[in-house]
Design a protein around this motif. Structure first.
Motif, PDB file in Angstrom:
ATOM      1  N   ASP A  75       0.867  -1.170   0.000  1.00  0.00           N
ATOM      2  CA  ASP A  75       0.000   0.000   0.000  1.00  0.00           C
ATOM      3  C   ASP A  75       0.910   1.228   0.000  1.00  0.00           C
ATOM      4  N   PRO A  76       0.597   2.234  -0.782  1.00  0.00           N
ATOM      5  CA  PRO A  76       1.454   3.429  -0.836  1.00  0.00           C
ATOM      6  C   PRO A  76       1.636   4.115   0.517  1.00  0.00           C
ATOM      7  N   LYS A  77       0.691   3.926   1.429  1.00  0.00           N
ATOM      8  CA  LYS A  77       0.779   4.569   2.742  1.00  0.00           C
ATOM      9  C   LYS A  77       1.705   3.824   3.712  1.00  0.00           C
ATOM     10  N   THR A  78       2.140   2.624   3.326  1.00  0.00           N
ATOM     11  CA  THR A  78       3.002   1.842   4.214  1.00  0.00           C
ATOM     12  C   THR A  78       4.321   2.575   4.443  1.00  0.00           C
ATOM     13  N   ASP A  79       4.716   2.641   5.704  1.00  0.00           N
ATOM     14  CA  ASP A  79       6.006   3.229   6.073  1.00  0.00           C
ATOM     15  C   ASP A  79       6.685   2.302   7.079  1.00  0.00           C
ATOM     16  N   VAL A  80       7.836   2.709   7.574  1.00  0.00           N
ATOM     17  CA  VAL A  80       8.589   1.849   8.489  1.00  0.00           C
ATOM     18  C   VAL A  80       7.788   1.554   9.764  1.00  0.00           C
ATOM     19  N   GLN A  81       7.046   2.544  10.246  1.00  0.00           N
ATOM     20  CA  GLN A  81       6.278   2.328  11.476  1.00  0.00           C
ATOM     21  C   GLN A  81       5.199   1.268  11.263  1.00  0.00           C
ATOM     22  N   TRP A  82       4.417   1.389  10.185  1.00  0.00           N
ATOM     23  CA  TRP A  82       3.368   0.408   9.932  1.00  0.00           C
ATOM     24  C   TRP A  82       3.984  -0.952   9.605  1.00  0.00           C
ATOM     25  N   GLY A  83       5.076  -0.962   8.848  1.00  0.00           N
ATOM     26  CA  GLY A  83       5.744  -2.226   8.538  1.00  0.00           C
ATOM     27  C   GLY A  83       6.192  -2.947   9.799  1.00  0.00           C
ATOM     28  N   THR A  84       6.742  -2.197  10.734  1.00  0.00           N
ATOM     29  CA  THR A  84       7.201  -2.781  11.997  1.00  0.00           C
ATOM     30  C   THR A  84       6.025  -3.335  12.804  1.00  0.00           C
ATOM     31  N   ILE A  85       4.950  -2.567  12.884  1.00  0.00           N
ATOM     32  CA  ILE A  85       3.768  -3.022  13.627  1.00  0.00           C
ATOM     33  C   ILE A  85       3.165  -4.257  12.960  1.00  0.00           C
ATOM     34  N   ALA A  86       3.043  -4.237  11.642  1.00  0.00           N
ATOM     35  CA  ALA A  86       2.479  -5.390  10.928  1.00  0.00           C
ATOM     36  C   ALA A  86       3.365  -6.619  11.120  1.00  0.00           C
ATOM     37  N   GLY A  87       4.678  -6.428  11.077  1.00  0.00           N
ATOM     38  CA  GLY A  87       5.596  -7.542  11.320  1.00  0.00           C
ATOM     39  C   GLY A  87       5.438  -8.098  12.724  1.00  0.00           C
ATOM     40  N   LEU A  88       5.312  -7.213  13.699  1.00  0.00           N
ATOM     41  CA  LEU A  88       5.091  -7.639  15.082  1.00  0.00           C
ATOM     42  C   LEU A  88       3.795  -8.436  15.200  1.00  0.00           C
ATOM     43  N   LEU A  89       2.731  -7.944  14.584  1.00  0.00           N
ATOM     44  CA  LEU A  89       1.448  -8.654  14.647  1.00  0.00           C
ATOM     45  C   LEU A  89       1.530 -10.017  13.960  1.00  0.00           C
TER      46      LEU A  89
END
Length: 134
Positions: A75-89
């Motif tokens: 998704d174009p809105k994905t950034d390092v913060q969301w990537g990290t949270i998604a990886g954690l989940l």
């Protein structure tokens, strides 16, 4: 799904990061001795294992995990913060699956924490790489 927006080089790097984390995680510096004891393995048994099969399939499954996570983060809105949270989940999800299987195999909580902890850490790092490298 638009596969042209997937960063395949980032997927390879994310998959390689799981190797680096695993090499440290399961070393004697961190949890190698605990993992071997709770897995009922010894150094000789590990040395006798088919390294090509073990590392080859590990590479394939790491690539599958990284590609799967990249598709969720496509998704174009994905950034390092969301990537990290998604990886954690995703890591929590994997931890839960490991815990369920391990409980039925009568494994210790220590075993579950070592293997599940690896999943949480490696997937969190994968997500950070994929989120940062869009």
């Amino acid at each position: 799904m638009n596969f042209s927006t997937i960063n395949w080089l980032a997927i390879v790097v994310a998959a390689l990061s799981a190797f680096m984390v695993g090499g440290l995680w399961y070393s004697n510096i961190l949890f190698g001795k605990v993992w071997m004891a709770d897995s009922n393995l010894d150094t000789e048994t590990i040395r006798a294992g088919n390294k090509g099969k073990i590392f080859g399939f590990t590479a394939i499954f790491s690539l599958i995990m990284a590609a799967n996570l990249a598709m969720f983060l496509n998704d174009p809105k994905t950034d390092v913060q969301w990537g990290t949270i998604a990886g954690l989940l995703a890591g929590v999800w994997a931890f839960s699956a490991i815990a369920i299987h391990s409980l039925f195999e009568l494994k210790s909580w220590r075993y579950i924490l070592v293997n599940g902890g690896y999943s949480i850490v490696s997937l969190t790092i994968m997500g950070a790489i994929l989120g940062a490298w869009r």
